[in-house]
Design an enzyme around this catalytic site. Structure first.
Site, PDB file in Angstrom:
ATOM      1  N   HIS A 148       3.928  25.342 138.586  1.00  0.00           N
ATOM      2  CA  HIS A 148       2.738  24.954 137.482  1.00  0.00           C
ATOM      3  C   HIS A 148       3.153  24.227 136.514  1.00  0.00           C
ATOM      4  O   HIS A 148       4.266  23.994 135.472  1.00  0.00           O
ATOM      5  CB  HIS A 148       3.144  26.591 136.482  1.00  0.00           C
ATOM      6  CG  HIS A 148       2.507  26.336 134.855  1.00  0.00           C
ATOM      7  ND1 HIS A 148       1.834  28.024 135.057  1.00  0.00           N
ATOM      8  CD2 HIS A 148       1.562  25.337 134.372  1.00  0.00           C
ATOM      9  CE1 HIS A 148       1.097  27.224 133.613  1.00  0.00           C
ATOM     10  NE2 HIS A 148       1.232  26.307 133.365  1.00  0.00           N
ATOM     11  N   ASP A 170      -6.405  31.969 140.112  1.00  0.00           N
ATOM     12  CA  ASP A 170      -5.522  32.370 139.618  1.00  0.00           C
ATOM     13  C   ASP A 170      -5.547  34.070 138.685  1.00  0.00           C
ATOM     14  O   ASP A 170      -5.643  33.323 137.272  1.00  0.00           O
ATOM     15  CB  ASP A 170      -4.904  31.661 138.129  1.00  0.00           C
ATOM     16  CG  ASP A 170      -4.193  31.019 137.434  1.00  0.00           C
ATOM     17  OD1 ASP A 170      -3.082  31.991 137.412  1.00  0.00           O
ATOM     18  OD2 ASP A 170      -3.879  30.240 136.040  1.00  0.00           O
ATOM     19  N   GLY A 222      -5.852  33.121 129.559  1.00  0.00           N
ATOM     20  CA  GLY A 222      -5.675  33.419 131.286  1.00  0.00           C
ATOM     21  C   GLY A 222      -7.529  33.982 131.176  1.00  0.00           C
ATOM     22  O   GLY A 222      -8.433  35.324 130.631  1.00  0.00           O
TER      23      GLY A 222
END
Lengths: 438, 309
Positions: A186, A314, A333
């Site tokens: 990441h 993701d 998210g």
């Protein structure tokens, strides 16, 4: 996996079979038997098999999502293996890789075994665990990668946290090389991304939100490429999001380094202008942030040209309470499994930006290659993982009907065209017409 | 006349007609402030809540006086002593206020966009009293009111805004508001305190203070937050003062009748010299008075006072 017993034979008839691993794009019949691909050809006879008429549909290898968050163990109110894998099935995915940033994290072999055992009980698609690179995801000491690889970890990542210490990353690449598994990073320099909640650019200026420069990602991508050159270790860049990252990947590719990358559907289709358009709606908050139109254009070209070889969602489900707060306080998210296929087909395929073959390749053979999996193809003898997609089916995104516990998507209400309509896992029909059957 | 929007969230979203209506209404409100008995019955029976998640004396007092002069009841919630300290979310706080029968909420909050969030949760008007680094629309309106009062117009004015543009909600509101009203805005500060692509908001940007001030009709100085120095955004207040501080010499580069504005509170000697802050060109005290008038106008227009009978 929860699916038990011998599946009944299936004949999927007359669909457009797209299997990039075999270079196939043709109207064919597909026969599945005993959980395997038995035959692929013209005019196949049912011979007692249940017939699925697939005329006008795409018949593709079961989609692989190499980057999802299933939140189990530890945050089951956000998602668990049962709900997350149902969401995957609804979205046309037959294999998902579970990221290790659970609570506790998956950083040793017993934890890998635990995820596999839970998946065996509850999952409706294949679940492949990703192990942590460092103990406790703390970025300091290497986790027992050898043990985890033996237990079934398919890759290593501290996802959610960048591996900030270059020496730790170097050791991870050198050590991980022995097991042939990629290190998924990441990439985000924490000193450049501190307190940032969106992309740094015009819209962060207008909105007065702290911005994350594209450079925060790029300096770490550059570092990882340099360390891959030093060590020979496999680096996989998680959720690439900037034009500069694409340029760096292009150079690494030209040099022949073992560096691969993935991009998410939202980073391919949405820009930071959406944060403004949706007036600080926290469903637009994702990490890395939605980027500029120039970044999106570069990512699309990179995907089309193969510089980026994988689409991964993701999938980051969150509970409503984590999002119904002020922008800075909201969790990062987007719940992505159930919208990936229609979003990509609507925005990239129907608009002529990429072909169906390329899209399917990036969601099947592409991830299989990065992870050295035998999945991602309809080759005779392989596991009968198949997805049927209706490229003409138009529906609005209805988060309240998601199988995922995470309803957090900025796409709510958006009309998309091109939805998965059948998901077959090891020969079992697990989803039909959007309904998960197991 | 009524405002187009139910809420006052930003000047970016506010139509020019609403800005004009508020400024015109404020003009008649200002007269009330100078009366010996400052009380009109316009908003009798209405309850206005100030919900401040950040310390502020000036803005909150200004809103409260504005409400009281029009006979509204005011309730002020400071988060240091409220259930917010016990972890109550903004959404729950908002719902509580709604079911208690409040007619309007004025909120200041350290996070940009919080007022938009609040407005989605509530079905009563929300007024942004300053949200993070985003906007401070009532400050922008009172600044424009002051400029118009002193200069007779906004169209064609050259306004230089000097200081920490990056973190300034006052700058953003003024940029949008002044741009809509036809003024030309120049922003100036150290490169680390100018946000990216600020020119796309319709302004000129420069790091040279002399260039910004030259020929200006208005010089607006922003407060420098000294904690920015600790974060490395500029090396010292001494150097800041030398390179960007507004002194008599620099102010002389502006037009002879230029106004000097500051939203307050000032760091005297750092971003502004005492000599110019207390000079006849300074409108700093007028801004405070005008703030009450502008807020009276807004409350009047939002809370039904603007409806024609």
């Amino acid at each position: 996996m929860k699916l038990r017993g011998k599946p009944e034979p299936l004949l999927i008839r007359g669909g457009r079979v797209i299997d990039p691993a075999q270079g196939i794009d043709a109207e064919l019949d597909l026969l599945l038997e005993d959980g395997r691909v038995k035959q692929l050809g013209h005019g196949l006879e049912p011979d007692g098999a249940r017939v699925v008429e697939a005329r006008g549909l795409w018949v593709v290898p079961g989609l692989i999502d190499m980057h999802v968050h299933l939140r189990e163990p530890g945050e089951e109110w956000k998602e668990d293996i049962a709900s997350g894998t149902r969401a995957a099935a609804a979205g046309g995915f037959t294999t998902v890789c579970a990221m290790p940033n659970t609570r506790p994290p998956v950083d040793d072999a017993p934890m890998v075994n635990s995820v596999l055992a839970r998946a065996a009980e509850k999952a409706v698609v294949h679940v492949l665990p990703v192990g942590a690179v460092t103990r406790g995801l703390e970025g300091k000491e290497l986790a027992e990668m050898g043990d985890m690889a033996e237990a079934g970890a398919v890759a290593f990542s501290d996802d959610g946290h960048p591996i900030a210490d270059a020496e730790v990353m170097r050791c991870a690449l050198e050590y991980g090389r022995m097991f042939g598994k990629p290190i998924i990073d990441h990439c985000q320099d924490p000193s450049l991304s501190r307190e940032a909640v969106m992309h740094l650019g015009y819209w962060s200026t207008v909105l007065g939100l702290r911005g994350m420069p594209a450079a925060a990602e790029e300096v770490m991508v550059a570092r990882d490429i340099i360390l891959s050159r030093l060590t020979g270790g496999k680096v996989h860049i998680a959720h690439a999001s900037t034009r500069g990252t694409v340029e760096l990947l292009r150079q690494a590719r030209a040099e022949g380094l073992p560096v691969t990358a993935e991009v998410t559907p939202v980073h391919l289709c949405l820009t930071d202008a959406l944060v403004h358009e949706m007036a600080y709606d926290t469903r637009t908050k994702v990490n890395p942030p939605l980027r500029s139109a120039e970044d999106v254009a570069a990512l699309r070209l990179a995907l089309a040209g193969g510089i980026i070889g994988v689409v991964a969602t993701d999938h980051a489900p969150h509970h409503q309470d984590d999002k119904e707060v002020e922008y800075n306080y909201a969790a990062f998210g987007i719940s992505g499994l159930e919208t990936a296929v229609p979003l990509l087909i609507t925005e990239l395929v129907h608009t002529g930006i990429i072909s169906p073959e390329i899209l399917v390749e990036r969601m099947t053979a592409g991830p299989a290659r990065v992870l050295s999996l035998s999945a991602g193809t309809l080759r005779v003898g392989s596991t009968a993982d198949v997805t049927l997609i209706d490229p003409g089916l138009e529906k609005a995104v209805e988060p309240e009907r998601f199988y995922s516990k995470g309803k957090n998507t900025p796409l709510a209400g958006r009309l998309l065209r091109g939805w998965p309509v059948l998901t077959v896992v090891a020969g079992h029909i697990v989803m039909r017409d959007g309904e998960v059957l197991v | 006349m009524k405002l187009a929007s139910r809420d006052i969230l930003s000047l970016e979203e506010m139509p020019r007609e609403d800005i004009e209506l508020i400024l015109d209404t404020a003009h008649s409100m200002k007269e009330i402030i100078y009366r010996p008995i400052k009380k009109v019955p316009t908003l009798r029976g209405k309850t206005v809540v100030t919900l401040f998640y950040e310390a502020s004396t000036r803005t909150r007092t200004s809103f409260e006086l504005a409400a009281k002069y029009m006979s509204a009841d005011t309730v002020s919630i400071a988060t240091a002593t409220s259930s917010v300290q016990k972890g109550e979310t903004l959404k729950d706080t908002a719902r509580t206020l709604r079911v208690m029968g409040s007619d309007c909420v004025i909120m200041r909050h350290p996070v940009s966009g919080s007022c938009h969030f609040l407005a989605r949760v509530l079905d009563i008007p929300v007024i942004n009293g300053g949200d993070g680094m985003h906007e401070h629309p009532t400050q922008g309106l009172l600044d424009m009111f002051t400029m118009r009062e002193k200069k007779g117009r906004l169209e064609g004015l050259r306004v230089a805004i000097i200081g920490d543009i990056y973190h300034s909600r006052v700058a953003r509101s003024n940029i949008w508001g002044l741009g809509k009203m036809g003024a030309k805005v120049v922003v100036c500060g150290p490169a680390t305190l100018l946000p990216p692509e600020i020119e796309r908001m319709g302004v000129q940007a420069t790091t040279r203070v002399e260039e910004a001030v030259e020929g200006a009709d208005v010089v607006m100085v922003l407060r420098l937050q000294l904690e920015r120095q600790q974060r490395g955004l500029f090396p010292s207040s001494r150097e800041y003062s030398r390179l960007w501080g507004i002194t008599r010499e620099r102010l002389n580069l502006a037009k002879p009748d230029a106004l000097l504005m500051h939203p307050g509170p000032m760091n005297r000697g750092i971003e502004i010299s005492t000599e110019v802050a207390d000079s006849p060109q300074s409108t700093i005290e007028d801004q405070v008075t005008n703030g009450v008038a502008v807020r009276m106008a807004i409350l009047y227009l939002l809370l039904g006072g603007g409806e024609e009978k």
